[in-house]
Design a protein around this motif. Structure first.
Motif, PDB file in Angstrom:
ATOM      1  N   GLU A 153      95.266  42.909   9.906  1.00 35.54           N
ATOM      2  CA  GLU A 153      95.605  42.445  11.255  1.00 35.54           C
ATOM      3  C   GLU A 153      97.119  42.374  11.438  1.00 35.54           C
ATOM      4  N   VAL A 154      97.819  41.852  10.439  1.00 35.66           N
ATOM      5  CA  VAL A 154      99.280  41.764  10.517  1.00 35.66           C
ATOM      6  C   VAL A 154      99.888  43.147  10.725  1.00 35.66           C
ATOM      7  N   ALA A 155      99.385  44.151   9.993  1.00 37.43           N
ATOM      8  CA  ALA A 155      99.909  45.510  10.136  1.00 37.43           C
ATOM      9  C   ALA A 155      99.656  46.066  11.531  1.00 37.43           C
ATOM     10  N   LEU A 156      98.522  45.719  12.105  1.00 40.43           N
ATOM     11  CA  LEU A 156      98.156  46.265  13.415  1.00 40.43           C
ATOM     12  C   LEU A 156      98.803  45.522  14.579  1.00 40.43           C
ATOM     13  N   LEU A 179      88.334  52.910  23.468  1.00 39.37           N
ATOM     14  CA  LEU A 179      88.438  52.165  22.217  1.00 39.37           C
ATOM     15  C   LEU A 179      88.088  53.005  20.999  1.00 39.37           C
ATOM     16  N   VAL A 180      87.256  54.024  21.178  1.00 42.21           N
ATOM     17  CA  VAL A 180      86.924  54.901  20.051  1.00 42.21           C
ATOM     18  C   VAL A 180      88.174  55.633  19.578  1.00 42.21           C
ATOM     19  N   GLN A 181      88.950  56.141  20.522  1.00 40.19           N
ATOM     20  CA  GLN A 181      90.199  56.820  20.166  1.00 40.19           C
ATOM     21  C   GLN A 181      91.229  55.839  19.616  1.00 40.19           C
ATOM     22  N   GLU A 182      91.264  54.641  20.198  1.00 37.36           N
ATOM     23  CA  GLU A 182      92.199  53.629  19.702  1.00 37.36           C
ATOM     24  C   GLU A 182      91.859  53.223  18.273  1.00 37.36           C
ATOM     25  N   ARG A 183      90.573  53.200  17.942  1.00 37.83           N
ATOM     26  CA  ARG A 183      90.170  52.867  16.574  1.00 37.83           C
ATOM     27  C   ARG A 183      90.686  53.920  15.592  1.00 37.83           C
ATOM     28  N   LEU A 184      90.593  55.190  15.966  1.00 34.37           N
ATOM     29  CA  LEU A 184      91.109  56.256  15.106  1.00 34.37           C
ATOM     30  C   LEU A 184      92.618  56.112  14.909  1.00 34.37           C
ATOM     31  N   ARG A 185      93.304  55.775  15.989  1.00 33.70           N
ATOM     32  CA  ARG A 185      94.750  55.565  15.912  1.00 33.70           C
ATOM     33  C   ARG A 185      95.063  54.363  15.020  1.00 33.70           C
ATOM     34  N   ALA A 186      94.288  53.289  15.193  1.00 33.98           N
ATOM     35  CA  ALA A 186      94.529  52.075  14.409  1.00 33.98           C
ATOM     36  C   ALA A 186      94.378  52.339  12.913  1.00 33.98           C
ATOM     37  N   GLY A 187      93.457  53.231  12.563  1.00 28.61           N
ATOM     38  CA  GLY A 187      93.224  53.529  11.155  1.00 28.61           C
ATOM     39  C   GLY A 187      94.449  54.042  10.431  1.00 28.61           C
ATOM     40  N   THR A 188      95.354  54.670  11.162  1.00 34.60           N
ATOM     41  CA  THR A 188      96.560  55.228  10.540  1.00 34.60           C
ATOM     42  C   THR A 188      97.581  54.151  10.190  1.00 34.60           C
ATOM     43  N   PHE A 189      97.405  52.939  10.721  1.00 36.34           N
ATOM     44  CA  PHE A 189      98.371  51.861  10.478  1.00 36.34           C
ATOM     45  C   PHE A 189      97.871  50.844   9.459  1.00 36.34           C
ATOM     46  N   LEU A 190      96.677  51.042   8.934  1.00 34.46           N
ATOM     47  CA  LEU A 190      96.136  50.085   7.969  1.00 34.46           C
ATOM     48  C   LEU A 190      96.934  50.118   6.665  1.00 34.46           C
ATOM     49  N   PRO A 191      97.135  48.968   6.024  1.00 30.17           N
ATOM     50  CA  PRO A 191      97.867  48.945   4.745  1.00 30.17           C
ATOM     51  C   PRO A 191      97.072  49.637   3.643  1.00 30.17           C
ATOM     52  N   ASN A 192      97.758  50.020   2.591  1.00 32.65           N
ATOM     53  CA  ASN A 192      97.133  50.763   1.499  1.00 32.65           C
ATOM     54  C   ASN A 192      95.946  50.036   0.883  1.00 32.65           C
ATOM     55  N   GLU A 193      96.037  48.703   0.778  1.00 33.99           N
ATOM     56  CA  GLU A 193      94.967  47.929   0.148  1.00 33.99           C
ATOM     57  C   GLU A 193      93.659  47.983   0.935  1.00 33.99           C
ATOM     58  N   VAL A 194      93.750  48.385   2.203  1.00 34.28           N
ATOM     59  CA  VAL A 194      92.580  48.365   3.087  1.00 34.28           C
ATOM     60  C   VAL A 194      92.043  49.773   3.346  1.00 34.28           C
ATOM     61  N   GLN A 195      92.844  50.780   3.076  1.00 36.05           N
ATOM     62  CA  GLN A 195      92.477  52.159   3.426  1.00 36.05           C
ATOM     63  C   GLN A 195      91.136  52.592   2.828  1.00 36.05           C
TER      64      GLN A 195
END
Length: 264
Positions: A153-156, A179-195
């Motif tokens: 959440e902090v990363a996003l 929101l489906v497209q926004e979810r795909l975009r959000a995935g690129t900002f997730l931290p490494n521990e969550v990927q």
């Protein structure tokens, strides 16, 4: 008819529209059945949701002493990234903290006033989204504990709001967003521990519909301490708010622990 009791957040039941209930110790109100009807709310006193004493409410339905001591009011509640139960580190009560923190959590996007990122326990879906007045929501990722959800959440937060604009939400000023497209975009900002927990295969997009006859053009928040008696015609319920015909809105969650009398 007269109903009296301690306010707690409204209970909800998913439907089209969502069903709302005010639950007291010995009675309950189905708020959907009260649409377009007059009701009076009057402030009668306080009762802490934790200790049960008739003490002034400080925050989150707790008196000051309970808010400062209860594990249910720890800083990690509002800031999941501060969770430490996975490290076996106690904040206020490690047994309680393990029970809550060490279970599946969902990081999600919700559309209430704008696109918002949030965290909730998996068991709280879709209740959490309803409580926020979201009209749509979609999970981004499911993780095994609250800490991982918190750092995601902090990363996003650099890309999305983390709070709902309650006035826009209640006036239904919601922008069209995919929101489906926004979810795909959000995935690129997730931290490494969550990927490792993220998948490009998106889960179902959830649509939520509220029992509202008319949306207000302007809103004015009811404060029971400043206005201990209020009377109005109920025109809708959204999030944890009662919406009245004159534009007055009442946030039930804000006044948890307040004793009220409701006259129909």
């Amino acid at each position: 008819m007269t109903y009296e009791g301690v306010l707690t957040k409204m209970q909800t039941e998913l439907g089209n529209p969502i069903h709302y209930y005010l639950v007291f110790e010995n009675s309950f109100l189905n708020l959907n059945q009260l649409l377009d009807k007059e009701l009076e709310i009057s402030f009668q006193g306080y009762q802490c949701l934790n200790c049960g004493k008739k003490k002034k409410i400080f925050r989150q339905g707790f008196c000051y002493d309970c808010f400062m001591a209860s594990p249910a009011a720890g800083d990690w509640i509002m800031k999941p990234e501060l969770s430490k139960a996975h490290l076996d580190i106690e904040d206020r009560d490690l047994e309680y903290e393990k029970k809550v923190q060490l279970q599946p959590h969902i990081v999600y996007l919700a559309l209430s006033s704008e696109v918002k990122v949030g965290v909730t326990r998996k068991t709280q879906i879709p209740t959490r989204w309803i409580d926020q007045g979201a009209v749509q929501a979609i999970p981004i990722v499911e993780v095994p504990n609250r800490y991982l959800a918190g750092i995601a959440e902090v990363a996003l937060k650099s890309q999305y709001a983390d709070k709902t604009n309650w006035q826009k939400m209640l006036k239904n000023e919601v922008p069209p967003v995919d929101l489906v497209q926004e979810r795909l975009r959000a995935g690129t900002f997730l931290p490494n521990e969550v990927q490792e927990y993220y998948s490009n295969q998106h889960p179902d997009l959830i649509d939520l519909h509220y029992p509202i006859l008319t949306y207000p053009k302007k809103v004015s928040s009811l404060n029971l301490e400043k206005s201990p008696i209020y009377q109005g015609k109920l025109s809708g319920v959204k999030g944890q708010y009662l919406i009245f015909q004159d534009g007055t809105v009442f946030n039930v969650r804000t006044f948890e622990g307040y004793i009220v009398r409701i006259l129909l």
